[in-house]
Design an enzyme around this catalytic site. Structure first.
Site, mmCIF file in Angstrom:
data_model
loop_
_atom_site.group_PDB
_atom_site.id
_atom_site.type_symbol
_atom_site.label_atom_id
_atom_site.label_comp_id
_atom_site.label_asym_id
_atom_site.label_seq_id
_atom_site.Cartn_x
_atom_site.Cartn_y
_atom_site.Cartn_z
ATOM 1 N N ILE A 125 -1.416 9.047 -2.004
ATOM 2 C CA ILE A 125 -1.593 7.593 -1.902
ATOM 3 C C ILE A 125 -0.347 6.966 -1.291
ATOM 4 C CG2 ILE A 125 -3.218 7.441 -3.830
ATOM 5 C CD1 ILE A 125 -0.876 6.194 -5.468
ATOM 6 N N ASP A 126 0.782 7.671 -1.372
ATOM 7 C CA ASP A 126 2.050 7.091 -0.897
ATOM 8 C C ASP A 126 2.142 6.980 0.621
ATOM 9 O OD1 ASP A 126 2.706 7.037 -3.533
ATOM 10 O OD2 ASP A 126 4.228 8.587 -3.458
#
Ligand code: F6P
Length: 347
Positions: A125-126
């Site tokens: 998700i980063d």
């Protein structure tokens, strides 16, 4: 061809779309797809499930990973190299598709170096993996964080408060930046830019002067401050004493310290909200399902073409591949051009 598939590291929305696409493409090419459970650990435990058209039916919209995940590294185990090679030979895997983030790609590279046929699929998700414009999971996380900002706006306005939203982002502030811009935040704080607390205070006071009695701040969990010594010691002792299985400090909590500091310096009621795992769980967005599906299909084509030691990537909306070595050579930090867009609204 017998292809082992594993998901490793933190989970993220879109993993099941990848697993489904890999399985379907394997079926099309007549390959045997086998799921390895709980990441690299599944090879050590010999924990496998057969993947077929039926077992991956109806999972494209499901969060998490049907294979389970872990931050287990074979190379941190005694005789890890030998055990890994032995287990792969025993199961007669011709290739392993490793779906994971930066830590997992380091393992994939080591595995490749000891002779294992690995193909990498980037996920986090980063959005901080180098060489790919996007990783799936990021878009979903940004949507969730943006909705959280929208919700904080109404309560901030009603109570005349400063609201701080803490989002994930260990070394890169992609989620903070995108959700901050989309949610209309007044300040966005990212790990790439050491921030001066008084600069944030200035924005809040300016807003107050022009009649805006509330402010919204988005901070990435890995953010640091120029005046770090103010709460650095306390923050380190509370936040950084725990480590994950890859040996990385567990983050979370910077917003609490920042809230106290802002309240002290402005006199305004300030509250902090940590979005935490809400931004990582649940239904993937259409974008992430699409990207995961494209990656999954392509990863099997890479196996077919024996492109081992390589990771699929998306660049200018084209799916391509790069060496895993290059992907782990550095992190993809935020695009400063986009950060400058966010800064237009810091006043
Ligand atoms: O997947 C990366 C990440 O989201 C980081 O931003 C965060 O620090 C970490 O995962 C937390 O994950 P866990 O608590 O599962 O180790």
């Amino acid at each position: 061809m017998k292809v082992g598939i594993l998901t490793s590291g933190g989970d993220c929305p879109g993993l099941n779309a990848v697993i489904r696409a890999i399985t379907r493409k394997c079926d099309q090419l007549g390959f045997n797809a086998v799921g390895i459970k709980q990441g690299w650990k599944g090879l050590f435990d010999e924990s496998y499930i057969s993947l077929n058209l039926n077992s991956v039916a109806g999972i494209i919209n499901r969060g998490g990973t049907i294979l389970g995940t872990s931050r287990f590294s074979p190379f941190q185990q005694k005789n890890g190299d030998e055990i890994l090679k032995h287990k792969i030979a025993k199961e007669q895997f011709d290739a392993i598709i490793a779906i994971g983030g930066e830590g997992s790609m380091h393992i994939a590279q080591k595995a490749y170096e000891i002779g294992i046929n690995v193909v990498g699929v980037p996920k986090t998700i980063d959005n901080d993996i180098y060489g790919t414009d996007y990783t799936f999971g990021f878009d979903t996380a940004v949507n969730i964080a943006t909705e959280a900002i929208d919700r904080l706006h109404t309560t901030a306005e009603s109570h005349h408060r400063v609201m701080i939203l803490e989002v994930m982002g260990r070394h890169a502030g992609w989620i903070a930046l995108y959700s901050g811009i989309a949610g209309g935040a007044d300040v966005v704080i990212i790990p790439e830019k050491k921030t001066k607390i008084n600069e944030i205070v200035k924005v809040i006071k300016n807003r107050y002067k022009r009649g805006k009695l509330f402010s919204i701040i988005v901070v990435a969990e890995g953010a640091t401050f120029i005046e770090e010594e103010i709460f650095g010691k306390e923050k380190k002792s509370i936040i950084k004493q725990k480590f994950d299985d890859f040996g990385r400090a567990r983050l979370g909590g910077v917003s609490y310290f920042l809230a106290e500091e802002i309240e002290k310096r402005t006199g305004f009621d300030t509250r902090a909200t940590i979005l935490g795992y809400i931004q990582r769980g649940g239904v993937p967005s259409a974008f992430d399902r699409m990207l995961g599906t494209r990656f999954g299909v392509y990863a099997v084509e890479m196996v077919r073409d024996k492109k081992f030691g390589r990771m699929c990537a998306i660049q200018s909306n084209k799916i391509t591949d790069i060496t895993i070595k290059l992907a782990i050579s550095k992190l993809k930090t935020v695009d400063l051009e986009i950060y400058n867009v966010a800064k237009v609204f810091f006043n």
